[in-house]
Structure formats: C-alpha cells, structure tokens
Design a protein around this motif. Structure first.
Motif, PDB file in Angstrom:
ATOM      1  N   TYR A 117       0.831  -1.197   0.000  1.00 51.51           N
ATOM      2  CA  TYR A 117       0.000   0.000   0.000  1.00 51.51           C
ATOM      3  C   TYR A 117       0.871   1.254   0.000  1.00 51.51           C
ATOM      4  O   TYR A 117       1.994   1.256   0.508  1.00 51.51           O
ATOM      5  N   ALA A 118       0.326   2.325  -0.537  1.00 49.32           N
ATOM      6  CA  ALA A 118       0.995   3.625  -0.458  1.00 49.32           C
ATOM      7  C   ALA A 118       0.843   4.178   0.959  1.00 49.32           C
ATOM      8  O   ALA A 118      -0.156   3.924   1.642  1.00 49.32           O
ATOM      9  N   SER A 119       1.813   4.963   1.374  1.00 48.49           N
ATOM     10  CA  SER A 119       1.765   5.570   2.698  1.00 48.49           C
ATOM     11  C   SER A 119       1.013   6.900   2.631  1.00 48.49           C
ATOM     12  O   SER A 119       0.736   7.433   1.552  1.00 48.49           O
ATOM     13  N   ARG A 120       0.694   7.435   3.774  1.00 46.41           N
ATOM     14  CA  ARG A 120       0.003   8.715   3.902  1.00 46.41           C
ATOM     15  C   ARG A 120       0.382   9.330   5.228  1.00 46.41           C
ATOM     16  O   ARG A 120       0.943   8.659   6.106  1.00 46.41           O
ATOM     17  N   ASP A 121       0.081  10.592   5.409  1.00 43.78           N
ATOM     18  CA  ASP A 121       0.333  11.278   6.674  1.00 43.78           C
ATOM     19  C   ASP A 121      -0.952  11.203   7.493  1.00 43.78           C
ATOM     20  O   ASP A 121      -1.890  11.966   7.282  1.00 43.78           O
TER      21      ASP A 121
END
Length: 350
Positions: A117-121
């Motif tokens: 999965y892509a990361s996020r803040d």
C-alpha cells in the motif's frame, strides 16, 4: 515542427501547474503565512521573521503565488488578493488531499507493481477530514441525532482524528459528554466534558464490551465517520460486523458516515465535484489501506451485524449535491437475527 506545438505544450503542462499550485497553497496555510496576512498587508520581512522563515526564499515563494493571483506584492509588502481570501473555507480540502495524501500519489507506480500500500500522513488526514466535516459530515450527524427518540447523554467517536468533530458536537450541548478514540487522538482534552483514548476502534470496542446479558445504554451513542472503510481493508468484513455489533451492545445507537463507491457512474464523474474531488478521492483509496464500498454493501453488512437502519441521510446538497456521502443511524435489531428491520429507505431524511 508543428506551429501549434507551443499552444499544445501550454495545454499539456496545465496538470503540472495544478500540481505545483496545490502544493503552494497548502504551504501558504501550513507555514502560517496565510494567517499573518489575513488581516491586511504586512512587510514580507516582518512575516518571515515572525514565522522564523528565510526572507529571500519567502519572498520568492510569495512571488510565485502573486503570479497565480493569490497574493499581491507591492514593494516589500504582501497581502491576500480577493481570490486568496475566498480560499479560506476550503483549507481542510488542501490539508487532506495535499497534506495527507501528496506522498500517496508519488507512490502510484510502486503500488501498481504490487509493492504494498501507499503511505500517507495519518495526522494530516485526520486534521483535513475533521475540518471538512464541519461542512458535510458534522451537519449530517446532527441530522441523524435529530432522528433519535431522545437526545444522547454521551458520545463515543470512533476514529476521532484531531478531535474537532467530537468537540463541536459536545460543546453545542450543555449535557453531552464525549470520548474520542483514535491512534492519533489529542493527548489532552480539547473542551470540558471531552476526553480521548489513543487506541484503535476495534480494540477499544472489544476491550470495553458489555457484560453478557447486559442491555445497551440507550443514552450512549457511537459515531464512526469514514472509519468502516479503514477497518474493512485492514481487518476484513468480519471485523466491521463485529465493531457494529459490539458498539450496539454498548450503546443505543451508532451513526455511520461513509462514501458511496461509484467511480464508474457517468452521472457522478460528469458532476463538477465528481471531477474536482471524488475522482482523486476514489484513486487514493485504490492506493492506500482503505476500501470504499457501495450503499447496498453497507446496508447488507449492517443487516448481518444485527442492526436496523433507523434513518438514512445524505450530506447537505448546498455543500455536496452528488448524494455520495451517506449517513446511517443504526440501532440493534430486536427482531429476527440478520433481518434488516425497518428503514426509511432511499432518500429518507434528505
């Protein structure tokens, strides 16, 4: 070379212009500059010094925004333009999509290649989501609360983010207390009667489960705004069913807010907000550890959890006329197991 190359180049670069501008406007807010100049013109040096920014770089940044007509520079003084002032209410959308998800879009190829999965803040996702909710989800939950047989005495906000959503609901009442549950919840109370627990929602509901045979507290209401989509992808459908069932064993009602998943529906994608917001919103859910589902999916899941849909509402059409943001007021079904019970049906309360 084609004589029209330059015009085609200008058109081709508009997405790049939009990319840079979205970043610039987000940082206009996050740097503190916007607040500094909101009340009137200020010397650039004074703004930079007050915020501990480099003067030359700040001047260059403001020149960029002046060229986009969001600020005006007169000598060494900067001010907001009319266009810049009009941007203020929409800050939360920048906090969510740029502050929370800019890094996500940089990882599209990796995700397409199956590298996870892509990361996020997560913190900025919470800040932006709570800020946006003041316009859509918060009024939606207020509407759902108006459908209750009696006003609740306490709220439990599962996935409360920075707590502003819960705090708004509690401070509007002189008898309501609130508990916010979120891994990124504030460490300190944000208002009298509001407290927080840093925990995942499913863990909290499981750890505070009602004693066997105990009746739910009818004065206690749970809220789960944009939370079930997270649990669905991260923990699975059974975990969502368990959370809904567990919350309704402890409280009289559960208010759920989710987004209907219709990215292939031309009626949605031709809508102005469908293009401006929901198209990138749908994309980021493909990339991150979240899973959007349809209205019908959620209603089936609620039935499997033994819940009755008391009312179903959508966001205020003056804010979002797509009908995609849906609120459900649930209570425990005391009839046949798995039977969905009574519901106002499509469009109820709209």
């Amino acid at each position: 070379m084609d004589d029209g190359f330059e015009l085609q180049l200008i058109d081709a670069l508009q997405p790049v212009r939009g990319f840079a501008l979205a970043q610039g406007l987000y940082h206009l807010f996050s740097s503190g500059i916007y607040e500094r100049i909101a009340d009137g013109p200020r010397p650039v040096r004074d703004v930079a010094d007050a915020l501990e920014l480099d003067v030359a770089r700040t001047s260059g940044f403001l020149r960029y925004l002046a060229n986009e007509n969001y600020v005006a520079l007169s000598g060494d003084t900067v001010s907001l333009t009319g266009k810049g002032r009009q941007l203020a209410p929409y800050r939360p959308w920048y906090e969510l999509l740029v502050g929370g998800y800019a890094q996500t879009f940089q990882q599209i190829t990796d995700v397409l290649q199956g590298k996870g999965y892509a990361s996020r803040d997560g913190r900025m996702v919470g800040v932006g989501s709570c800020g946006m909710s003041a316009f859509d989800a918060l009024p939606l939950v207020r509407d759902l609360m108006s459908d209750l047989p009696a006003a609740p005495a306490s709220l439990v906000d599962l996935g409360c983010g920075d707590g502003t959503f819960l705090t708004s609901l509690v401070t509007e009442s002189d008898r309501l207390t609130g508990l916010g549950v979120d891994p990124f919840a504030p460490e300190e109370p944000t208002a009298p009667g509001v407290r927080f627990v840093r925990s995942g929602a499913t863990d909290y509901v499981a750890e505070h489960g009602a004693a066997p045979g105990a009746e739910p507290d009818p004065s206690r209401m749970f809220v789960a705004a944009f939370l079930l989509q997270e649990i669905l992808e991260q923990e699975g459908r059974a975990a969502v069913v368990g959370l809904v069932r567990g919350a309704l064993r402890q409280g009289g009602h559960l208010a759920v807010v989710e987004v209907d998943h219709r990215p292939a529906d031309p009626a949605v994608m031709r809508h102005g907000l469908g293009q401006a917001y929901y198209n990138p919103y749908y994309l980021l859910h493909v990339l991150t550890e979240q899973r959007l589902e349809t209205d019908a999916f959620w209603q089936d899941l609620f039935a499997d959890a033994g819940a009755t849909v008391v009312s179903r509402r959508v966001a205020d059409p003056r804010v979002d006329s797509t009908g995609l943001e849906i609120g459900y007021l649930l209570t425990r079904n005391t009839g046949a197991p798995g039977h969905p019970g009574g519901t106002r049906g499509e469009g109820a309360g709209e």
